[in-house]
Design an enzyme around this catalytic site. Structure first.
Site, PDB file in Angstrom:
ATOM      1  N   GLU A 174       0.804  -1.200   0.000  1.00  0.00           N
ATOM      2  CA  GLU A 174       0.000   0.000   0.000  1.00  0.00           C
ATOM      3  C   GLU A 174       0.849   1.267   0.000  1.00  0.00           C
ATOM      4  O   GLU A 174       1.922   1.303   0.600  1.00  0.00           O
ATOM      5  CB  GLU A 174      -0.938  -0.001   1.211  1.00  0.00           C
ATOM      6  N   CYS A 207       3.217   8.275   1.643  1.00  0.00           N
ATOM      7  CA  CYS A 207       3.783   7.242   2.516  1.00  0.00           C
ATOM      8  C   CYS A 207       4.017   5.984   1.675  1.00  0.00           C
ATOM      9  O   CYS A 207       3.082   5.431   1.093  1.00  0.00           O
ATOM     10  CB  CYS A 207       2.795   6.983   3.658  1.00  0.00           C
ATOM     11  N   CYS A 258       6.505  -7.570   6.671  1.00  0.00           N
ATOM     12  CA  CYS A 258       7.613  -7.138   7.514  1.00  0.00           C
ATOM     13  C   CYS A 258       7.952  -8.264   8.474  1.00  0.00           C
ATOM     14  O   CYS A 258       7.063  -8.919   9.012  1.00  0.00           O
ATOM     15  CB  CYS A 258       7.239  -5.880   8.299  1.00  0.00           C
ATOM     16  N   CYS A 279       6.225  -6.219  15.158  1.00  0.00           N
ATOM     17  CA  CYS A 279       5.846  -5.362  16.291  1.00  0.00           C
ATOM     18  C   CYS A 279       4.423  -5.720  16.721  1.00  0.00           C
ATOM     19  O   CYS A 279       3.552  -5.982  15.882  1.00  0.00           O
ATOM     20  CB  CYS A 279       5.932  -3.886  15.899  1.00  0.00           C
ATOM     21  N   CYS A 287       1.192  -3.942  15.198  1.00  0.00           N
ATOM     22  CA  CYS A 287       1.241  -3.566  13.780  1.00  0.00           C
ATOM     23  C   CYS A 287       0.546  -4.584  12.890  1.00  0.00           C
ATOM     24  O   CYS A 287       0.890  -5.761  12.895  1.00  0.00           O
ATOM     25  CB  CYS A 287       2.691  -3.388  13.342  1.00  0.00           C
ATOM     26  N   GLY A 321       6.756  -2.481   5.948  1.00  0.00           N
ATOM     27  CA  GLY A 321       8.149  -2.895   5.944  1.00  0.00           C
ATOM     28  C   GLY A 321       9.071  -1.990   6.736  1.00  0.00           C
ATOM     29  O   GLY A 321       8.717  -0.875   7.120  1.00  0.00           O
ATOM     30  N   GLU A 322      10.266  -2.499   6.984  1.00  0.00           N
ATOM     31  CA  GLU A 322      11.323  -1.749   7.668  1.00  0.00           C
ATOM     32  C   GLU A 322      12.334  -1.331   6.597  1.00  0.00           C
ATOM     33  O   GLU A 322      13.073  -2.166   6.060  1.00  0.00           O
ATOM     34  CB  GLU A 322      11.967  -2.664   8.730  1.00  0.00           C
ATOM     35  N   SER A 379      11.637   6.065   8.280  1.00  0.00           N
ATOM     36  CA  SER A 379      11.158   5.665   9.604  1.00  0.00           C
ATOM     37  C   SER A 379      11.696   4.270   9.919  1.00  0.00           C
ATOM     38  O   SER A 379      11.496   3.337   9.149  1.00  0.00           O
ATOM     39  CB  SER A 379       9.633   5.648   9.600  1.00  0.00           C
ATOM     40  N   LEU A 408       9.544   4.516  18.555  1.00  0.00           N
ATOM     41  CA  LEU A 408      10.020   4.275  19.917  1.00  0.00           C
ATOM     42  C   LEU A 408       9.016   3.425  20.710  1.00  0.00           C
ATOM     43  O   LEU A 408       9.338   2.329  21.170  1.00  0.00           O
ATOM     44  CB  LEU A 408      10.268   5.623  20.591  1.00  0.00           C
ATOM     45  N   ASN A 463      -4.767   2.385  15.922  1.00  0.00           N
ATOM     46  CA  ASN A 463      -5.928   1.989  15.116  1.00  0.00           C
ATOM     47  C   ASN A 463      -6.175   0.504  15.277  1.00  0.00           C
ATOM     48  O   ASN A 463      -5.430  -0.307  14.722  1.00  0.00           O
ATOM     49  CB  ASN A 463      -5.670   2.278  13.635  1.00  0.00           C
ATOM     50  N   CYS A 503      -2.383   4.860  10.000  1.00  0.00           N
ATOM     51  CA  CYS A 503      -1.109   4.228  10.344  1.00  0.00           C
ATOM     52  C   CYS A 503      -1.309   2.894  11.058  1.00  0.00           C
ATOM     53  O   CYS A 503      -2.178   2.755  11.903  1.00  0.00           O
ATOM     54  CB  CYS A 503      -0.336   5.169  11.250  1.00  0.00           C
TER      55      CYS A 503
HETATM   56  S1  SF4 Z   1       6.093  -2.399   9.535  1.00  0.00           S
HETATM   57 FE1  SF4 Z   1       7.144  -1.182  11.153  1.00  0.00          FE
HETATM   58  S2  SF4 Z   1       5.761  -1.262  12.924  1.00  0.00           S
HETATM   59 FE2  SF4 Z   1       5.143  -2.916  11.515  1.00  0.00          FE
HETATM   60  S3  SF4 Z   1       6.229  -4.781  12.189  1.00  0.00           S
HETATM   61 FE3  SF4 Z   1       7.505  -3.808  10.634  1.00  0.00          FE
HETATM   62  S4  SF4 Z   1       8.911  -2.476  11.761  1.00  0.00           S
HETATM   63 FE4  SF4 Z   1       7.221  -2.999  13.174  1.00  0.00          FE
END
Ligand code: SF4
Length: 364
Positions: A91, A104, A111, A115, A118, A164-165, A196, A219, A295, A338
């Site tokens: 997306e 964005c 990912c 987290c 997420c 994703g990271e 980010s 964080l 959310n 988000c």
């Molecule tokens: S997309 Fe960002 S918030 Fe989601 S699991 Fe991956 S690193 Fe964590």
């Protein structure tokens, strides 16, 4: 073999042109056609000699990933679902505001970092996106927003904050960043391009060395005990190391602060005591805070902190002199807020067996 010219940043496109026996200024011309004018058809590149156009047609394509769906929210937020092959879709979200338009962008299909709060992480991980798939999101959004003709810049800011990271897909993310900054491509200011990260400490240093842009750090907790649970990468790079990496980054960053993203989870990380603990943690890092009301998504164990709690938390940070904003919840009606960037991912980690939505269903 045919190459996709969207996979090249300015430097690698020049190198590829040199391999074809072509001069650097030709690469610059083609780069401008592709990214500034949004042209994918070599025949439309009218100041390129016909012989070179024929050569390019034989050896290369300009192939952005396809837009599967394009949804407009009541508040103007626009969400694109982008096909990245093999049943995966990511997306891209455009958020218009009075003084800016922010895109964005996603950098991975899924990912791996998982987290706890997420939606993307819960889907598991499939693969890194290519440069063409990352920059292709900006290319496609410019087209959809009518920004490829004339000088008006609809997208003024880009954040690598989607699925994703980005630092776990470093090379491709950096090549895409370089295109965003290149005056012959998108010409965005370093201060308006933000990466980010959840805190991949060694790669934060690399980013500072190779392509310093604005930095946001997810964080989400003021101590290791809590962060180990909700941002598991913390077990590898704990807060002391992360804060030191933030300080080092500031020596190279185009902005003089780091943005700390902090998701507000009811009863988990949102008390006055947590806010005070945060103040002690970030004492040595010049920073701003962005509080993000959570959310909820199906199956999530967390609840959004009440608005009054978020206000109180922000007050404590602000009274200590830290600029603190609370993210407006945008695009709720189209799931573009988000942490809701779901897309469709064929999970290779098998974490989510049975949860994958086939792409053809998304199209219908
Ligand atoms: S997309 Fe960002 S918030 Fe989601 S699991 Fe991956 S690193 Fe964590």
């Amino acid at each position: 073999m045919t190459v996709n010219l969207l996979d090249f940043d300015g430097e690698s496109l020049t190198a590829w042109f040199a391999e074809q026996g072509e001069k650097p200024f030709r690469a610059k011309q083609v780069l401008r056609w592709i990214h500034r004018s949004g042209v994918a058809d070599f025949d439309a590149m009218t100041d390129i000699a016909k012989s070179l156009r024929e050569k390019l047609k034989a050896k290369a394509v300009v192939a952005p990933p396809a837009v599967v769906s394009d949804k407009l929210s009541d508040d103007g937020t626009r969400k694109f679902l982008i096909d990245v092959g093999n049943g995966n879709a990511v997306e891209t979200v455009f958020i218009p505001e009075d003084d800016r338009g922010t895109l964005c962008i996603s950098t991975q299909a899924g990912c791996a970092l998982d987290c706890a709060f997420c939606s993307t992480g819960k889907q598991g991980f499939n693969r890194n996106l290519t440069v063409a798939e990352i920059i292709g999101q900006l290319w496609q959004a410019n087209h959809a927003l009518g920004a490829v003709h004339g000088d008006e810049r609809v997208i003024s800011n880009v954040v690598l904050m989607g699925m994703g990271e980005p630092l776990a897909n470093f090379e491709n993310s950096v090549a895409a960043l370089k295109l965003m900054l290149d005056d012959n491509a998108y010409g965005l200011s370093r201060r308006r391009v933000t990466v980010s990260t959840s805190g991949l400490v060694p790669v934060m240093d690399r980013l500072g060395d190779e392509c310093p842009v604005a930095l946001a750090v997810s964080l989400h907790a003021p101590n290791d005990k809590l962060r180990d649970q909700i941002v598991p990468i913390n077990q590898k790079y704990p807060l002391k190391e992360l804060m030191a990496a933030c300080q080092r980054y500031l020596d190279k960053a185009p902005r003089d602060f780091i943005t700390f993203e902090y998701i507000m989870l009811d009863g988990i990380n949102d008390t006055d005591a947590h806010a005070r603990e945060l103040l002690a943690l970030v004492r040595s890092v010049h920073c701003k805070f962005n509080l993000i009301p959570f959310n909820p998504f199906p199956g999530s164990p967390f609840k959004r902190s009440p608005a009054e709690r978020v206000r109180r938390f922000a007050d404590i940070l602000m009274q200590a002199g830290i600029v603190t904003t609370t993210r407006k919840t945008r695009g709720d009606d189209i799931d573009a807020a988000c942490g809701q960037l779901a897309g469709q991912v064929q999970d290779k980690t098998k974490r989510t067996a049975g949860r994958v939505i086939p792409l053809k269903e998304a199209r219908s």
